[in-house]
Design an enzyme around this catalytic site. Structure first.
Site, mmCIF file in Angstrom:
data_model
loop_
_atom_site.group_PDB
_atom_site.id
_atom_site.type_symbol
_atom_site.label_atom_id
_atom_site.label_comp_id
_atom_site.label_asym_id
_atom_site.label_seq_id
_atom_site.Cartn_x
_atom_site.Cartn_y
_atom_site.Cartn_z
ATOM 1 N N ASP A 1 45.362 38.265 41.881
ATOM 2 C CA ASP A 1 46.498 39.095 42.317
ATOM 3 C C ASP A 1 46.144 40.046 43.461
ATOM 4 O OD1 ASP A 1 47.847 37.941 40.217
ATOM 5 O OD2 ASP A 1 47.534 39.614 38.856
ATOM 6 N N THR B 1 40.295 39.131 40.665
ATOM 7 C CA THR B 1 41.685 38.844 40.289
ATOM 8 C C THR B 1 42.362 38.043 41.396
ATOM 9 O OG1 THR B 1 43.919 39.786 40.162
ATOM 10 C CG2 THR B 1 42.237 41.248 40.966
#
Ligand code: F6P
Length: 364
Positions: A142, A140
């Site tokens: 993030d 990810t």
């Protein structure tokens, strides 16, 4: 011949191809293994006819520096929530996981390497509980998975966001403006925090810390007047004002269950104007530029280690576990542990302390 299946699911992420390449290269050192990939996450297995492709050294040659995924991906639906149209025209879902496991067994697949973020690893765990030999690889931009020190793709996103701040600085200084940069990060503000520190932003607004617009205004004006005649604000898409809510975008794409955020920069601009900001203000939304393009070296290196480790775990039959980076080692952790919590920014984090230490305001 034994077969291992690779899945890339959820949002794409720079470094996915480097993982695929590493699995294939490592597997090719064993005489009796073949690697196959399913197109668009698990869809390729579930579709009729099946869409899987054999991945050999020729297929993966030179893909380590290509963004995206050669297997394509999707963040809609999945084996446990396959979209189906109801007779009244609305959409519902059916659970096709048992049927999918049967198909995987029928195809002679011994193990599945599922490369994905939190949602994908929840699917990994659920499939493992149903008896499938699954290994997770965390992905990810993030960086919000808790059971690993880092996910590949994150550094690339940070680099893109930092370069954007660098660019905004020169135009903000030339026009004497307040410029706002909106970056990704629904629940975790890691991209915003890193880009704010690396780019030298004045204000950084995170999902974890609701902001007070008057404090943001004060800080922007202080930087403007006292110091340098412009101000830079980095805001994560999931940031919200104190007592307010996140800015969610309505999304009617069939099977899309994630929340879609976006538009906070524009909202903040309006809030600052309403609060009395005297200076000109503009916003930039960085969006999917953070996810595309060439992975930075760090992400390629981490992704390669993850791919190598994932195949070693297949050989050792370490199923129900996820590859993880625990500095300086690449280890494995139970999938169950990996999906338990999110990795969010907290005050004890050293970068957070450094950011506050150099005077970055979080609007609190
Ligand atoms: O989870 C990765 C991410 O890029 C988030 O930061 C962002 O909110 C989301 O995916 C965007 O998803 P989509 O590509 O579906 O718009």
């Amino acid at each position: 011949m034994k077969r291992v299946l690779i899945i890339t699911g959820g949002g794409d992420c720079p470094g996915l191809n480097a993982v695929i390449r590493a699995v294939v290269k490592r597997a090719s050192q064993e005489k009796d293994w073949e690697v196959v990939g399913s197109i668009q996450a698990f869809n390729g297995i579930l579709w009729e006819p099946t869409e899987i492709k054999v991945l050999d050294e020729h297929t993966v040659a030179g893909i380590h520096y290509r963004g995206g995924t050669i297997l394509e991906t999707t963040n809609k639906g999945g084996p446990f929530a396959w979209p189906v149209k109801n007779p009244d025209g609305t959409w519902g879902t059916v659970d096709r996981s048992d049927e999918m496991i049967r198909k995987i067994n029928y195809l002679g697949i011994e193990a599945v390497i599922n490369i994905g973020g939190d949602g994908s690893q929840q699917i990994s765990q659920a499939l493992f509980e149903k008896g499938l030999n699954v290994i997770g690889v965390p992905k990810t931009i993030d960086n919000d998975l808790s059971a690993t020190d880092a996910t590949f793709g994150f550094q690339t996103a940070v680099q893109v966001a930092t370069e954007a701040v660098d660019k905004l600085v020169t135009t903000a200084a030339s026009h004497n403006r307040v410029l706002i940069l909106e970056v990704m990060g629904r629940d975790a503000g890691w991209i915003a925090l890193h880009a704010a520190v690396a780019g030298g932003a004045d204000i950084c607004l995170l999902p974890e810390i609701p902001y007070d617009v008057n404090i943001v205004l004060e800080k922007a004006e202080e930087r403007f007047v006292k110091d340098r005649g412009f101000a830079i604000i980095v805001i994560a898409e999931g940031a919200k004002p104190k007592g307010g809510t996140v800015h969610e975008i309505k999304n009617d794409e069939v099977g899309y269950e994630n929340k879609r955020y976006g538009g906070v920069a524009s909202e903040l601009k309006n809030q600052l104007k309403a609060a009395g900001l005297k200076y000109d203000i503009r916003e930039t939304v960085l969006g999917h530029l953070q996810r595309g393009g060439v992975p930075v070296a760090y992400d390629r290196v981490l992704a390669t280690q993850y791919g190598n480790k994932a195949f070693e775990m297949v050989l050792n039959e370490e199923f129900g576990r996820m590859v993880s980076y625990r500095h300086p080692n690449i280890v494995s952790v139970p999938l169950k542990e990996a999906i338990k919590d999110y990795n969010t920014v907290d005050e004890e984090n050293h970068l957070m302390r450094a950011a506050r230490g150099i005077g970055i305001s979080f609007g609190d």
